[in-house]
Design a protein around this motif. Structure first.
Motif, PDB file in Angstrom:
ATOM      1  N   THR A  95       0.855  -1.188   0.000  1.00 37.09           N
ATOM      2  CA  THR A  95       0.000   0.000   0.000  1.00 37.09           C
ATOM      3  C   THR A  95       0.888   1.234   0.000  1.00 37.09           C
ATOM      4  O   THR A  95       1.853   1.306   0.761  1.00 37.09           O
ATOM      5  CB  THR A  95      -0.919   0.038   1.238  1.00 37.09           C
ATOM      6  N   LEU A  96       0.593   2.177  -0.862  1.00 43.81           N
ATOM      7  CA  LEU A  96       1.319   3.440  -0.918  1.00 43.81           C
ATOM      8  C   LEU A  96       0.428   4.544  -0.372  1.00 43.81           C
ATOM      9  O   LEU A  96      -0.679   4.756  -0.849  1.00 43.81           O
ATOM     10  CB  LEU A  96       1.723   3.765  -2.356  1.00 43.81           C
ATOM     11  N   ARG A  97       0.919   5.230   0.646  1.00 45.14           N
ATOM     12  CA  ARG A  97       0.201   6.354   1.247  1.00 45.14           C
ATOM     13  C   ARG A  97       0.985   7.631   0.950  1.00 45.14           C
ATOM     14  O   ARG A  97       2.192   7.699   1.220  1.00 45.14           O
ATOM     15  CB  ARG A  97       0.069   6.162   2.762  1.00 45.14           C
ATOM     16  N   GLN A  98       0.310   8.624   0.380  1.00 42.50           N
ATOM     17  CA  GLN A  98       0.946   9.910   0.092  1.00 42.50           C
ATOM     18  C   GLN A  98       0.420  10.965   1.056  1.00 42.50           C
ATOM     19  O   GLN A  98      -0.795  11.101   1.243  1.00 42.50           O
ATOM     20  CB  GLN A  98       0.657  10.337  -1.342  1.00 42.50           C
ATOM     21  N   GLU A  99       1.350  11.710   1.658  1.00 42.35           N
ATOM     22  CA  GLU A  99       0.989  12.741   2.622  1.00 42.35           C
ATOM     23  C   GLU A  99       1.641  14.061   2.231  1.00 42.35           C
ATOM     24  O   GLU A  99       2.679  14.086   1.574  1.00 42.35           O
ATOM     25  CB  GLU A  99       1.462  12.348   4.030  1.00 42.35           C
ATOM     26  N   ASP A 100       1.020  15.167   2.671  1.00 41.18           N
ATOM     27  CA  ASP A 100       1.651  16.465   2.457  1.00 41.18           C
ATOM     28  C   ASP A 100       2.570  16.789   3.625  1.00 41.18           C
ATOM     29  O   ASP A 100       2.736  15.979   4.553  1.00 41.18           O
ATOM     30  CB  ASP A 100       0.604  17.563   2.248  1.00 41.18           C
ATOM     31  N   THR A 124      12.286  -8.960   7.876  1.00 43.08           N
ATOM     32  CA  THR A 124      11.833  -8.436   6.589  1.00 43.08           C
ATOM     33  C   THR A 124      11.344  -7.007   6.784  1.00 43.08           C
ATOM     34  O   THR A 124      10.973  -6.605   7.897  1.00 43.08           O
ATOM     35  CB  THR A 124      10.704  -9.284   5.984  1.00 43.08           C
ATOM     36  N   ILE A 125      11.324  -6.251   5.694  1.00 44.84           N
ATOM     37  CA  ILE A 125      10.883  -4.863   5.771  1.00 44.84           C
ATOM     38  C   ILE A 125       9.368  -4.799   5.914  1.00 44.84           C
ATOM     39  O   ILE A 125       8.637  -5.430   5.157  1.00 44.84           O
ATOM     40  CB  ILE A 125      11.342  -4.081   4.531  1.00 44.84           C
ATOM     41  N   ASN A 126       8.921  -4.043   6.896  1.00 44.98           N
ATOM     42  CA  ASN A 126       7.490  -3.841   7.112  1.00 44.98           C
ATOM     43  C   ASN A 126       6.996  -2.621   6.351  1.00 44.98           C
ATOM     44  O   ASN A 126       5.954  -2.661   5.700  1.00 44.98           O
ATOM     45  CB  ASN A 126       7.211  -3.679   8.609  1.00 44.98           C
ATOM     46  N   SER A 127       7.750  -1.531   6.415  1.00 43.53           N
ATOM     47  CA  SER A 127       7.362  -0.313   5.703  1.00 43.53           C
ATOM     48  C   SER A 127       8.568   0.592   5.512  1.00 43.53           C
ATOM     49  O   SER A 127       9.580   0.470   6.206  1.00 43.53           O
ATOM     50  CB  SER A 127       6.263   0.444   6.461  1.00 43.53           C
ATOM     51  N   THR A 128       8.436   1.484   4.545  1.00 42.70           N
ATOM     52  CA  THR A 128       9.462   2.469   4.247  1.00 42.70           C
ATOM     53  C   THR A 128       8.799   3.835   4.102  1.00 42.70           C
ATOM     54  O   THR A 128       7.848   3.978   3.342  1.00 42.70           O
ATOM     55  CB  THR A 128      10.208   2.115   2.947  1.00 42.70           C
ATOM     56  N   ARG A 129       9.308   4.808   4.837  1.00 47.43           N
ATOM     57  CA  ARG A 129       8.760   6.169   4.810  1.00 47.43           C
ATOM     58  C   ARG A 129       9.800   7.094   4.188  1.00 47.43           C
ATOM     59  O   ARG A 129      10.907   7.244   4.714  1.00 47.43           O
ATOM     60  CB  ARG A 129       8.418   6.623   6.234  1.00 47.43           C
ATOM     61  N   ILE A 130       9.455   7.703   3.054  1.00 45.83           N
ATOM     62  CA  ILE A 130      10.393   8.536   2.310  1.00 45.83           C
ATOM     63  C   ILE A 130       9.952   9.998   2.369  1.00 45.83           C
ATOM     64  O   ILE A 130       8.832  10.324   1.964  1.00 45.83           O
ATOM     65  CB  ILE A 130      10.496   8.073   0.849  1.00 45.83           C
ATOM     66  N   LEU A 131      10.811  10.867   2.860  1.00 43.58           N
ATOM     67  CA  LEU A 131      10.527  12.300   2.947  1.00 43.58           C
ATOM     68  C   LEU A 131      11.249  13.010   1.808  1.00 43.58           C
ATOM     69  O   LEU A 131      12.485  13.019   1.765  1.00 43.58           O
ATOM     70  CB  LEU A 131      10.998  12.867   4.286  1.00 43.58           C
ATOM     71  N   ASP A 132      10.486  13.568   0.862  1.00 41.30           N
ATOM     72  CA  ASP A 132      11.152  14.236  -0.253  1.00 41.30           C
ATOM     73  C   ASP A 132      11.341  15.720   0.054  1.00 41.30           C
ATOM     74  O   ASP A 132      10.784  16.263   1.000  1.00 41.30           O
ATOM     75  CB  ASP A 132      10.425  13.994  -1.579  1.00 41.30           C
ATOM     76  N   LYS A 133      12.154  16.362  -0.757  1.00 40.26           N
ATOM     77  CA  LYS A 133      12.550  17.738  -0.478  1.00 40.26           C
ATOM     78  C   LYS A 133      11.442  18.750  -0.734  1.00 40.26           C
ATOM     79  O   LYS A 133      11.552  19.907  -0.337  1.00 40.26           O
ATOM     80  CB  LYS A 133      13.798  18.090  -1.291  1.00 40.26           C
ATOM     81  N   SER A 134      10.368  18.315  -1.383  1.00 41.46           N
ATOM     82  CA  SER A 134       9.234  19.216  -1.592  1.00 41.46           C
ATOM     83  C   SER A 134       8.336  19.269  -0.366  1.00 41.46           C
ATOM     84  O   SER A 134       7.409  20.065  -0.307  1.00 41.46           O
ATOM     85  CB  SER A 134       8.417  18.749  -2.802  1.00 41.46           C
ATOM     86  N   GLY A 135       8.617  18.404   0.603  1.00 38.98           N
ATOM     87  CA  GLY A 135       7.812  18.365   1.824  1.00 38.98           C
ATOM     88  C   GLY A 135       6.824  17.216   1.848  1.00 38.98           C
ATOM     89  O   GLY A 135       6.195  16.950   2.881  1.00 38.98           O
ATOM     90  N   ASN A 136       6.646  16.545   0.728  1.00 43.25           N
ATOM     91  CA  ASN A 136       5.712  15.423   0.683  1.00 43.25           C
ATOM     92  C   ASN A 136       6.341  14.155   1.238  1.00 43.25           C
ATOM     93  O   ASN A 136       7.565  14.029   1.318  1.00 43.25           O
ATOM     94  CB  ASN A 136       5.231  15.185  -0.744  1.00 43.25           C
ATOM     95  N   VAL A 137       5.485  13.238   1.615  1.00 43.76           N
ATOM     96  CA  VAL A 137       5.925  11.983   2.221  1.00 43.76           C
ATOM     97  C   VAL A 137       5.259  10.821   1.496  1.00 43.76           C
ATOM     98  O   VAL A 137       4.071  10.878   1.173  1.00 43.76           O
ATOM     99  CB  VAL A 137       5.556  11.929   3.716  1.00 43.76           C
ATOM    100  N   MET A 138       6.030   9.771   1.227  1.00 45.49           N
ATOM    101  CA  MET A 138       5.484   8.545   0.658  1.00 45.49           C
ATOM    102  C   MET A 138       5.787   7.398   1.605  1.00 45.49           C
ATOM    103  O   MET A 138       6.942   7.209   1.999  1.00 45.49           O
ATOM    104  CB  MET A 138       6.078   8.258  -0.723  1.00 45.49           C
ATOM    105  N   VAL A 139       4.749   6.666   1.964  1.00 45.82           N
ATOM    106  CA  VAL A 139       4.913   5.534   2.877  1.00 45.82           C
ATOM    107  C   VAL A 139       4.503   4.259   2.153  1.00 45.82           C
ATOM    108  O   VAL A 139       3.353   4.119   1.727  1.00 45.82           O
ATOM    109  CB  VAL A 139       4.059   5.705   4.147  1.00 45.82           C
ATOM    110  N   TYR A 140       5.440   3.341   1.997  1.00 46.51           N
ATOM    111  CA  TYR A 140       5.166   2.046   1.388  1.00 46.51           C
ATOM    112  C   TYR A 140       5.052   1.016   2.500  1.00 46.51           C
ATOM    113  O   TYR A 140       6.006   0.812   3.257  1.00 46.51           O
ATOM    114  CB  TYR A 140       6.304   1.630   0.452  1.00 46.51           C
ATOM    115  N   THR A 141       3.907   0.376   2.606  1.00 46.06           N
ATOM    116  CA  THR A 141       3.722  -0.677   3.607  1.00 46.06           C
ATOM    117  C   THR A 141       3.536  -2.004   2.887  1.00 46.06           C
ATOM    118  O   THR A 141       2.682  -2.121   2.005  1.00 46.06           O
ATOM    119  CB  THR A 141       2.496  -0.392   4.489  1.00 46.06           C
TER     120      THR A 141
END
Length: 217
Positions: free
Chosen positions: A48-53, A169-186
């Protein structure tokens, strides 16, 4: 959407300067994940990909599947009509709405996190990392690794990886990009012994009548 699909495929992760070497406790956890992944014959996973501001507000969620076998992968994202095929030599990015496929070559120097990198030993070369400790989520004990890219030109400035302490094993990965948005892969499910034929990683033009091919190799 194009940038999203590229991020996922070329994937399924305030800049801090560390005054010391990487945390050996974090390295032990990451080495365990890499070693466990190498025992898998082939992997099929649902995510599941969750996109946040920047304020934590939800921008949207999407579900997808990924198949991995050596340097090959295939990614599908539900509801987008987009799919990626990679046989290790070529990458086909298919857009159903335009009935168009773009062919490129894998770029080892790409600034994004690849599907292989996110599960293997990418961390030693590309990141500074430390173990933040354990947390319990849905009755699972997870270990949080905080990672900062050594290349400040990367489009993201921080990655948080949660590792299942029991399964390694990897449960989730949270990536913070330089535009301020966040992507969380679970990762919702993972099969490390999937039987995946090699032709599943190759785009078959015959199965997509009338498809326009854009060859950028």
């Amino acid at each position: 959407m194009k940038s999203l699909i590229v991020l996922i495929s070329t994937f399924f992760i305030a800049t801090i300067s560390f005054s010391q070497q990487n945390d050996p406790a974090a390295k032990k956890v990451l080495d365990g994940v890499s070693a466990k992944f190498k025992t898998f014959k082939a992997v099929q996973a649902a995510f599941t990909l969750r996109q946040e501001d920047a304020k934590g507000g939800l921008l949207g969620t999407k579900k997808g599947t990924v198949s991995l076998k050596g340097s090959r992968y295939r990614v599908s994202i539900a509801g987008t009509g987009q799919e990626i095929f990679c046989d290790g030599t070529n990458i086909w990015t298919y857009d159903k709405s335009a009935n168009e496929v773009t062919i490129t070559k894998p770029d080892p120097s790409a600034s994004t996190i690849s599907m292989q990198k996110i599960f293997t030993s990418f961390y030693d070369k590309d990141f500074l990392y430390k173990l933040n400790g354990d947390k319990v989520v849905n009755k699972k004990t997870l270990q949080e690794i905080e990672m900062t890219p050594t290349d400040k030109n990367k489009p993201f400035h921080k990655v948080y990886v949660l590792v299942d302490k029991k399964s390694q094993t990897i449960n989730s990965t949270r990536i913070l990009d330089k535009s301020g948005n966040v992507m969380v892969y679970t990762i919702n499910t993972m099969n490390g012994n999937a039987n995946i034929p090699d032709n599943q990683f190759v785009f078959d033009k015959a199965k997509f009548p009338g498809v326009e091919v854009v060859d950028l190799r």
